[in-house]
Scaffold this motif. Sequence first.
Motif, PDB file in Angstrom:
ATOM      1  N   ALA A 160       0.908  -1.354   0.032  1.00  0.00           N
ATOM      2  CA  ALA A 160       0.075   0.062   0.168  1.00  0.00           C
ATOM      3  C   ALA A 160       0.829   1.335   0.091  1.00  0.00           C
ATOM      4  CB  ALA A 160      -0.900  -0.093   1.283  1.00  0.00           C
ATOM      5  N   LEU A 161       0.462   2.114  -1.196  1.00  0.00           N
ATOM      6  CA  LEU A 161       1.496   3.307  -1.174  1.00  0.00           C
ATOM      7  C   LEU A 161       1.147   4.405  -0.012  1.00  0.00           C
ATOM      8  CD1 LEU A 161       2.068   3.266  -5.021  1.00  0.00           C
ATOM      9  CD2 LEU A 161       3.522   2.464  -3.219  1.00  0.00           C
ATOM     10  N   GLY A 162       0.152   4.285   0.705  1.00  0.00           N
ATOM     11  CA  GLY A 162      -0.011   5.015   1.743  1.00  0.00           C
ATOM     12  C   GLY A 162      -1.289   4.627   2.221  1.00  0.00           C
ATOM     13  N   PRO A 163      -1.895   5.499   3.579  1.00  0.00           N
ATOM     14  CA  PRO A 163      -2.949   5.035   4.263  1.00  0.00           C
ATOM     15  C   PRO A 163      -4.230   5.010   3.697  1.00  0.00           C
ATOM     16  CG  PRO A 163      -2.124   7.291   4.868  1.00  0.00           C
ATOM     17  CD  PRO A 163      -1.108   6.762   3.696  1.00  0.00           C
ATOM     18  N   ASN A 164      -4.543   5.717   2.500  1.00  0.00           N
ATOM     19  CA  ASN A 164      -5.919   5.587   1.685  1.00  0.00           C
ATOM     20  C   ASN A 164      -5.636   4.980   0.456  1.00  0.00           C
ATOM     21  OD1 ASN A 164      -7.280   6.912   3.811  1.00  0.00           O
ATOM     22  ND2 ASN A 164      -6.186   9.063   3.116  1.00  0.00           N
ATOM     23  N   ALA A 165      -4.523   4.347   0.118  1.00  0.00           N
ATOM     24  CA  ALA A 165      -4.126   3.556  -1.266  1.00  0.00           C
ATOM     25  C   ALA A 165      -4.881   2.137  -1.145  1.00  0.00           C
ATOM     26  CB  ALA A 165      -2.919   3.790  -1.780  1.00  0.00           C
ATOM     27  N   ASP A 166      -5.382   1.752  -2.217  1.00  0.00           N
ATOM     28  CA  ASP A 166      -5.708   0.425  -2.088  1.00  0.00           C
ATOM     29  C   ASP A 166      -4.287  -0.350  -2.213  1.00  0.00           C
ATOM     30  OD1 ASP A 166      -8.564   0.678  -2.167  1.00  0.00           O
ATOM     31  OD2 ASP A 166      -8.738   0.795  -4.200  1.00  0.00           O
TER      32      ASP A 166
ATOM     33  N   HIS B  55       6.913  -4.981 -10.357  1.00  0.00           N
ATOM     34  CA  HIS B  55       6.135  -3.943 -10.194  1.00  0.00           C
ATOM     35  C   HIS B  55       7.061  -2.531  -9.849  1.00  0.00           C
ATOM     36  CE1 HIS B  55       2.867  -1.413  -8.997  1.00  0.00           C
ATOM     37  NE2 HIS B  55       3.481  -1.124  -8.165  1.00  0.00           N
ATOM     38  N   PHE B  56       8.041  -2.744  -9.233  1.00  0.00           N
ATOM     39  CA  PHE B  56       9.042  -1.411  -8.583  1.00  0.00           C
ATOM     40  C   PHE B  56       9.492  -0.936  -9.953  1.00  0.00           C
ATOM     41  CE2 PHE B  56       7.717  -2.335  -4.392  1.00  0.00           C
ATOM     42  CZ  PHE B  56       8.043  -0.923  -3.564  1.00  0.00           C
ATOM     43  N   ALA B  57      10.157  -1.970 -10.639  1.00  0.00           N
ATOM     44  CA  ALA B  57      10.892  -1.689 -11.873  1.00  0.00           C
ATOM     45  C   ALA B  57      10.172  -0.822 -12.868  1.00  0.00           C
ATOM     46  CB  ALA B  57      11.454  -2.798 -12.579  1.00  0.00           C
ATOM     47  N   ASP B  58       8.771  -1.453 -13.380  1.00  0.00           N
ATOM     48  CA  ASP B  58       7.634  -0.922 -14.209  1.00  0.00           C
ATOM     49  C   ASP B  58       7.083   0.393 -13.706  1.00  0.00           C
ATOM     50  OD1 ASP B  58       8.509  -3.303 -15.501  1.00  0.00           O
ATOM     51  OD2 ASP B  58       6.566  -4.176 -14.967  1.00  0.00           O
ATOM     52  N   ALA B  59       7.009   0.644 -12.308  1.00  0.00           N
ATOM     53  CA  ALA B  59       6.366   1.716 -11.900  1.00  0.00           C
ATOM     54  C   ALA B  59       7.220   2.745 -11.696  1.00  0.00           C
ATOM     55  CB  ALA B  59       5.740   1.667 -10.429  1.00  0.00           C
ATOM     56  N   GLY B  60       8.551   2.703 -11.651  1.00  0.00           N
ATOM     57  CA  GLY B  60       9.488   3.782 -11.727  1.00  0.00           C
ATOM     58  C   GLY B  60       9.599   4.556 -10.380  1.00  0.00           C
ATOM     59  N   TYR B  61       9.294   4.035  -9.167  1.00  0.00           N
ATOM     60  CA  TYR B  61       9.069   4.650  -8.038  1.00  0.00           C
ATOM     61  C   TYR B  61      10.518   5.265  -7.799  1.00  0.00           C
ATOM     62  CZ  TYR B  61       4.824   1.844  -7.198  1.00  0.00           C
ATOM     63  OH  TYR B  61       3.791   1.287  -7.142  1.00  0.00           O
ATOM     64  N   SER B  62      10.542   6.303  -7.236  1.00  0.00           N
ATOM     65  CA  SER B  62      11.928   6.888  -6.331  1.00  0.00           C
ATOM     66  C   SER B  62      11.399   6.898  -5.084  1.00  0.00           C
ATOM     67  CB  SER B  62      12.063   8.237  -7.053  1.00  0.00           C
ATOM     68  OG  SER B  62      11.139   9.141  -7.098  1.00  0.00           O
ATOM     69  N   PHE B  63      12.696   6.724  -4.333  1.00  0.00           N
ATOM     70  CA  PHE B  63      12.818   6.988  -2.762  1.00  0.00           C
ATOM     71  C   PHE B  63      13.513   8.131  -2.407  1.00  0.00           C
ATOM     72  CE2 PHE B  63      12.518   2.446  -4.029  1.00  0.00           C
ATOM     73  CZ  PHE B  63      11.379   2.061  -3.298  1.00  0.00           C
ATOM     74  N   GLN B  64      12.832   8.590  -1.242  1.00  0.00           N
ATOM     75  CA  GLN B  64      13.421   9.811  -0.432  1.00  0.00           C
ATOM     76  C   GLN B  64      14.338   9.303   0.348  1.00  0.00           C
ATOM     77  OE1 GLN B  64      10.669  12.152   1.770  1.00  0.00           O
ATOM     78  NE2 GLN B  64      11.988  13.319   2.614  1.00  0.00           N
ATOM     79  N   THR B  65      15.737   9.630   0.160  1.00  0.00           N
ATOM     80  CA  THR B  65      16.680   9.212   0.992  1.00  0.00           C
ATOM     81  C   THR B  65      17.145  10.071   2.038  1.00  0.00           C
ATOM     82  OG1 THR B  65      18.073   9.768  -0.906  1.00  0.00           O
ATOM     83  CG2 THR B  65      17.699   7.670  -0.855  1.00  0.00           C
ATOM     84  N   GLU B  66      17.150  11.350   1.888  1.00  0.00           N
ATOM     85  CA  GLU B  66      17.351  12.295   2.705  1.00  0.00           C
ATOM     86  C   GLU B  66      15.974  13.048   3.272  1.00  0.00           C
ATOM     87  OE1 GLU B  66      20.169  13.232   3.916  1.00  0.00           O
ATOM     88  OE2 GLU B  66      21.212  11.318   2.656  1.00  0.00           O
TER      89      GLU B  66
END
Length: 147
Positions: free
Chosen positions: A69-75, A135-146
């Motif tokens: 789940a990508l957030g509290p209100n996300a399916d 899924h992560f590769a296809d979605a192209g998510y980026s992560f906040q590291t700082e």
Amino acid sequence: MAAAAAGGRAVVLSQPVTFVTGNAKKLEEVRAILGNSIPFRSLKLDRLNNLLMAYEDKSAYALCVFSLALGPNADPITFLGKTPGKIVPARGPNDFGWDPIFQPDGYDQTYAEMPKEEKNKISHRYRALAQVKSHFADAGYSFQTEP
């Protein structure tokens, strides 16, 4: 919800739910979580084979489910990894759950007898995590590291 799944009427179960594990810690955890809310009995791995003796078909599958789940209100997005196989008399080390009694289709070893590297290339967990990775590769998510 259970009554809805049973066609709108309450279902009376004639016996407790059966939980099969070779892992005493997992059984302890299940008891702590369920308490007395759901009556269940536990079977050790050898007892499962005894239970299945009356049946010719010993086919089974190992199933792993990961959800994201990508957030509290996300399916949630759900990933299922499934490895077909069969239940066999216990073989190999008894140090990881039901691995000694599950033999994947196409193999003559149980999960417990396989080298970990081999098991990790075909297991239900591997298959589910391969979907997560894809899924992560296809979605192209980026992560906040700082912060």
